[in-house]
Enzyme design. Sequence first.
Site, PDB file in Angstrom:
ATOM      1  CD  GLU A 185      -4.106   0.273   5.562  1.00  0.00           C
ATOM      2  OE1 GLU A 185      -4.357   1.156   6.409  1.00  0.00           O
ATOM      3  OE2 GLU A 185      -3.849   0.539   4.381  1.00  0.00           O
ATOM      4  CG  ASN A 216      -5.774   3.647   0.844  1.00  0.00           C
ATOM      5  OD1 ASN A 216      -5.938   3.537   2.050  1.00  0.00           O
ATOM      6  ND2 ASN A 216      -5.089   2.766   0.132  1.00  0.00           N
ATOM      7  CG  ASP A 260      -1.778   2.381   1.742  1.00  0.00           C
ATOM      8  OD1 ASP A 260      -2.861   2.495   2.315  1.00  0.00           O
ATOM      9  OD2 ASP A 260      -1.320   1.279   1.375  1.00  0.00           O
TER      10      ASP A 260
END
Length: 289
Positions: free
Chosen positions: A18, A146, A195
């Site tokens: 991430e 997000n 995302d």
Amino acid sequence: MTTAQVTCVWDLKATLGEGPMWHDGVLWFVDIKGHKIHRYEPVSGEAHAFNLPEPVTFLAPLADSPHFIIGMKSGLYRFHPALGLQLVIQVEDAALDNRPNDATVDANGRLWFGTMHDGETEKTGSLYRMDAEGVARMDKDICITNGPCVSPDGKTFYHTDTLEKIIWAYDLSPLGVLSNKRVFVRMSIDDVYPDGSVVDSEGHLWTALWGGGAVIRISPAGEVVHRIELPAPNVTKVAFGGADLKTLYITTARKGLSDETLAQYPLAGGLFAVPVHVAGQPQHEVRLA
């Protein structure tokens, strides 16, 4: 649609890769569930990993300092690979079982970050703004926050509610105040979730698709205008890098994939790169003084 030029530059098999971020010629990112910060140097190909004592979710460069601000399960910290950790602030009560998630820095040096329920079941997450005055809650009642990001003119802020499959847009004032919250994109594909996102220099969003094996480019009008397929189902976030900011770096995850799916997608959890024709925006530094 693009597939041919996608390259896996680091097959590290991250559990939950991430937060990619380009800074001083280096690509930094994290493995949240692996408790690691990763550093990748494209010119030399050198790759380094730094172990942390708990989940680490993002990092952002701190102005006038060799440190980064990072998000960890227990709060926000100053981090330097050689100097260790220093707690900056515990954002929320530990009883909520929340953790920070994604983050961005605007052109004024304000850090925008979200929190989420670590078990991914309760709407206890919030969106925050951090600046020299402290930390302020800007939105709330979200399970998985997000993709905070800002348009090139600094007037539009975007934020994603992943489980609700909505990317929200807000008006952003020069003082960092959000208003006029509205739906920018609502996704309706089964088992595919928006995302992390970033905004390029033309004002288009690049959004990773968890479960969708792709990154999509969305125009300021909310229309999907481009799609990049990846050999990994769970795509988490993108960042622009390279000297001209025209290389798109993409993190992925192995989390949630069965052994059968992992056998089908052996590069899942890798760091990918693909050249693109439009530049990103530069990475801004957090200014707390």
